[in-house]
Design a protein around this motif. Structure first.
Motif, PDB file in Angstrom:
ATOM      1  N   ILE A   1       0.810  -1.220   0.000  1.00 18.17           N
ATOM      2  CA  ILE A   1       0.000   0.000   0.000  1.00 18.17           C
ATOM      3  C   ILE A   1       0.845   1.274   0.000  1.00 18.17           C
ATOM      4  O   ILE A   1       0.420   2.318  -0.499  1.00 18.17           O
ATOM      5  CB  ILE A   1      -0.977  -0.005   1.195  1.00 18.17           C
ATOM      6  N   ASN A   2       2.052   1.211   0.535  1.00 18.91           N
ATOM      7  CA  ASN A   2       2.878   2.420   0.642  1.00 18.91           C
ATOM      8  C   ASN A   2       3.910   2.554  -0.470  1.00 18.91           C
ATOM      9  O   ASN A   2       4.795   3.421  -0.394  1.00 18.91           O
ATOM     10  CB  ASN A   2       3.581   2.444   2.001  1.00 18.91           C
ATOM     11  N   THR A   3       3.814   1.724  -1.503  1.00 21.33           N
ATOM     12  CA  THR A   3       4.763   1.851  -2.607  1.00 21.33           C
ATOM     13  C   THR A   3       4.443   3.086  -3.452  1.00 21.33           C
ATOM     14  O   THR A   3       3.321   3.574  -3.472  1.00 21.33           O
ATOM     15  CB  THR A   3       4.733   0.607  -3.510  1.00 21.33           C
ATOM     16  N   SER A   4       5.436   3.577  -4.144  1.00 19.90           N
ATOM     17  CA  SER A   4       5.280   4.798  -4.946  1.00 19.90           C
ATOM     18  C   SER A   4       4.328   4.556  -6.118  1.00 19.90           C
ATOM     19  O   SER A   4       4.211   3.437  -6.614  1.00 19.90           O
ATOM     20  CB  SER A   4       6.633   5.261  -5.484  1.00 19.90           C
ATOM     21  N   ASN A   5       3.671   5.629  -6.538  1.00 24.33           N
ATOM     22  CA  ASN A   5       2.805   5.538  -7.706  1.00 24.33           C
ATOM     23  C   ASN A   5       3.593   5.862  -8.968  1.00 24.33           C
ATOM     24  O   ASN A   5       4.615   6.562  -8.932  1.00 24.33           O
ATOM     25  CB  ASN A   5       1.622   6.501  -7.589  1.00 24.33           C
ATOM     26  N   THR A   6       3.113   5.353 -10.090  1.00 23.36           N
ATOM     27  CA  THR A   6       3.691   5.723 -11.372  1.00 23.36           C
ATOM     28  C   THR A   6       3.071   7.051 -11.802  1.00 23.36           C
ATOM     29  O   THR A   6       2.049   7.480 -11.257  1.00 23.36           O
ATOM     30  CB  THR A   6       3.412   4.649 -12.434  1.00 23.36           C
ATOM     31  N   GLU A   7       3.670   7.687 -12.780  1.00 18.62           N
ATOM     32  CA  GLU A   7       3.186   8.998 -13.226  1.00 18.62           C
ATOM     33  C   GLU A   7       1.751   8.940 -13.721  1.00 18.62           C
ATOM     34  O   GLU A   7       0.942   9.834 -13.451  1.00 18.62           O
ATOM     35  CB  GLU A   7       4.106   9.533 -14.320  1.00 18.62           C
ATOM     36  N   ASP A   8       1.400   7.863 -14.444  1.00 17.06           N
ATOM     37  CA  ASP A   8       0.059   7.781 -15.012  1.00 17.06           C
ATOM     38  C   ASP A   8      -0.990   7.391 -13.965  1.00 17.06           C
ATOM     39  O   ASP A   8      -2.185   7.481 -14.228  1.00 17.06           O
ATOM     40  CB  ASP A   8       0.019   6.799 -16.179  1.00 17.06           C
ATOM     41  N   GLU A   9      -0.560   6.960 -12.775  1.00 17.57           N
ATOM     42  CA  GLU A   9      -1.517   6.607 -11.721  1.00 17.57           C
ATOM     43  C   GLU A   9      -1.989   7.828 -10.934  1.00 17.57           C
ATOM     44  O   GLU A   9      -3.048   7.784 -10.309  1.00 17.57           O
ATOM     45  CB  GLU A   9      -0.885   5.622 -10.728  1.00 17.57           C
ATOM     46  N   TYR A  10      -1.214   8.894 -10.960  1.00 20.12           N
ATOM     47  CA  TYR A  10      -1.573  10.072 -10.163  1.00 20.12           C
ATOM     48  C   TYR A  10      -2.618  10.905 -10.916  1.00 20.12           C
ATOM     49  O   TYR A  10      -2.425  11.293 -12.065  1.00 20.12           O
ATOM     50  CB  TYR A  10      -0.356  10.928  -9.862  1.00 20.12           C
ATOM     51  N   TYR A  11      -3.723  11.181 -10.214  1.00 18.30           N
ATOM     52  CA  TYR A  11      -4.827  11.923 -10.839  1.00 18.30           C
ATOM     53  C   TYR A  11      -5.469  12.835  -9.801  1.00 18.30           C
ATOM     54  O   TYR A  11      -5.655  12.445  -8.642  1.00 18.30           O
ATOM     55  CB  TYR A  11      -5.874  10.942 -11.380  1.00 18.30           C
TER      56      TYR A  11
ATOM     57  N   LYS B   1      -9.941   0.209  -2.515  1.00 12.36           N
ATOM     58  CA  LYS B   1      -8.496   0.099  -2.302  1.00 12.36           C
ATOM     59  C   LYS B   1      -7.679   1.021  -3.216  1.00 12.36           C
ATOM     60  O   LYS B   1      -6.454   0.940  -3.233  1.00 12.36           O
ATOM     61  CB  LYS B   1      -8.051  -1.348  -2.474  1.00 12.36           C
ATOM     62  N   HIS B   2      -8.379   1.896  -3.949  1.00 17.99           N
ATOM     63  CA  HIS B   2      -7.678   2.896  -4.756  1.00 17.99           C
ATOM     64  C   HIS B   2      -7.176   3.982  -3.807  1.00 17.99           C
ATOM     65  O   HIS B   2      -7.955   4.682  -3.170  1.00 17.99           O
ATOM     66  CB  HIS B   2      -8.629   3.497  -5.794  1.00 17.99           C
ATOM     67  N   ARG B   3      -5.879   4.140  -3.700  1.00 21.53           N
ATOM     68  CA  ARG B   3      -5.293   5.074  -2.734  1.00 21.53           C
ATOM     69  C   ARG B   3      -5.647   6.515  -3.101  1.00 21.53           C
ATOM     70  O   ARG B   3      -5.571   6.904  -4.268  1.00 21.53           O
ATOM     71  CB  ARG B   3      -3.770   4.893  -2.695  1.00 21.53           C
ATOM     72  N   HIS B   4      -6.017   7.292  -2.082  1.00 20.38           N
ATOM     73  CA  HIS B   4      -6.432   8.665  -2.368  1.00 20.38           C
ATOM     74  C   HIS B   4      -6.400   9.534  -1.119  1.00 20.38           C
ATOM     75  O   HIS B   4      -6.130   9.070  -0.010  1.00 20.38           O
ATOM     76  CB  HIS B   4      -7.842   8.685  -2.979  1.00 20.38           C
ATOM     77  N   GLY B   5      -6.687  10.810  -1.325  1.00 17.13           N
ATOM     78  CA  GLY B   5      -6.751  11.781  -0.243  1.00 17.13           C
ATOM     79  C   GLY B   5      -7.384  13.057  -0.769  1.00 17.13           C
ATOM     80  O   GLY B   5      -7.828  13.120  -1.921  1.00 17.13           O
ATOM     81  N   ALA B   6      -7.453  14.089   0.069  1.00 22.35           N
ATOM     82  CA  ALA B   6      -8.040  15.373  -0.342  1.00 22.35           C
ATOM     83  C   ALA B   6      -7.086  16.506   0.027  1.00 22.35           C
ATOM     84  O   ALA B   6      -6.582  16.563   1.147  1.00 22.35           O
ATOM     85  CB  ALA B   6      -9.391  15.586   0.333  1.00 22.35           C
ATOM     86  N   LYS B   7      -6.858  17.397  -0.936  1.00 21.82           N
ATOM     87  CA  LYS B   7      -5.985  18.547  -0.699  1.00 21.82           C
ATOM     88  C   LYS B   7      -6.702  19.600   0.148  1.00 21.82           C
ATOM     89  O   LYS B   7      -7.906  19.535   0.361  1.00 21.82           O
ATOM     90  CB  LYS B   7      -5.542  19.148  -2.039  1.00 21.82           C
ATOM     91  N   ASP B   8      -5.941  20.581   0.609  1.00 23.15           N
ATOM     92  CA  ASP B   8      -6.499  21.630   1.466  1.00 23.15           C
ATOM     93  C   ASP B   8      -7.617  22.402   0.772  1.00 23.15           C
ATOM     94  O   ASP B   8      -7.478  22.801  -0.393  1.00 23.15           O
ATOM     95  CB  ASP B   8      -5.415  22.633   1.854  1.00 23.15           C
TER      96      ASP B   8
END
Length: 265
Positions: free
Chosen positions: A209-219, A234-241
């Motif tokens: 779960i803590n491995t780095s994402n590839t460029e095309d995975e970041y959205y 299980k799609h890793r995510h979060g919310a910006k300020d």
């Protein structure tokens, strides 16, 4: 009935204070009494048939039953689908109902159970009458989820529905996490805000779960009231300020108890 409800809240608080698990019967009784005594602002919201689901969602579900992917679904990134879900006017009514519930709880000195360990504001919808709506929604959208995610989704048989809120001085963001669900539906209710974009960084198993994402995975995704996302839990995510205003979202975690047990073991 209100006095009984307060007694049940006292029992719950006492159990938590002393580090004891709250008996399930207490949870059930508390929820049933709460639903009985809470005075809704918009009674029609508590019936699934009164929810004006968008043509995009209805079309996507109907085509999924035929094992066809609807053009109304836009895959904005791998495994992440965007579509209109509810009219903005209806979203406003939902926000009014949440505000009414919070005000009623405060006026009666009743604590509000927050949605999860990461959000300090918001409310659990099942606790005050929305369980039948969300049960019907679960059955309604299951064919769509099966088409999108196949065997990985399992048989959806339960849910956790809640509203979260972000604004300056309160919760302003949400850190890296995955959802305790097979599939998540995340709908922006409004109202006026800037910032607070969602970000995604790929799907991983619990071990990686803590491995780095590839460029095309970041959205990154900018919220629009009435429009939502569907993605795997299980799609890793979060919310910006969030930088101004207040953003509220209706989130439903759709769960398969069978698949969850597999993940535990």
């Amino acid at each position: 009935a209100l006095q009984i409800l307060k007694l049940l809240y006292d029992i719950t608080s006492s159990c938590c204070l002393h580090g004891n698990n709250v008996p399930s019967i207490i949870h059930i009784l508390k929820q049933r009494v709460l639903i009985h005594v809470y005075p809704p602002l918009h009674k029609h919201l508590f019936s699934f048939k009164n929810w004006p689901w968008s043509e995009e969602l209805i079309s996507a579900v109907e085509k999924a039953k035929l094992e066809k992917l609807s053009n109304s679904l836009k895959e904005v990134s791998r495994g992440i689908f965007m579509l209109e879900i509810l009219p903005v006017e209806f979203c406003i009514q939902l926000l009014e109902e949440i505000a009414n519930y919070e005000s009623w709880c405060q006026g009666n000195q009743l604590s509000i159970h927050r949605p999860n360990s990461m959000n300090s504001y918001g409310a659990i919808l099942d606790e005050f009458g929305f369980n039948p709506v969300l049960q019907e929604l679960t059955k309604f959208v299951t064919p769509l989820f099966k088409l999108l995610y196949g065997e990985e989704m399992g048989d959806v048989d339960s849910h956790h529905g809640f509203v979260v809120a972000y604004e300056l001085g309160k919760d302003v963001n949400l850190g890296f996490h995955v959802d305790d669900a097979q599939v998540t539906m995340n709908l922006c209710l409004g109202s006026e805000f800037t910032g607070g974009n969602l970000w995604f960084s790929g799907v991983r198993c619990p071990i990686h779960i803590n491995t780095s994402n590839t460029e095309d995975e970041y959205y990154t995704y900018s919220h629009m009231p009435g429009t939502g996302l569907i993605h795997m839990g299980k799609h890793r995510h979060g919310a910006k300020d969030i930088t101004a205003g207040k953003r509220s979202n209706l989130i439903v975690w759709f769960r398969s108890e069978k698949e969850r047990k597999k993940e535990i073991h």
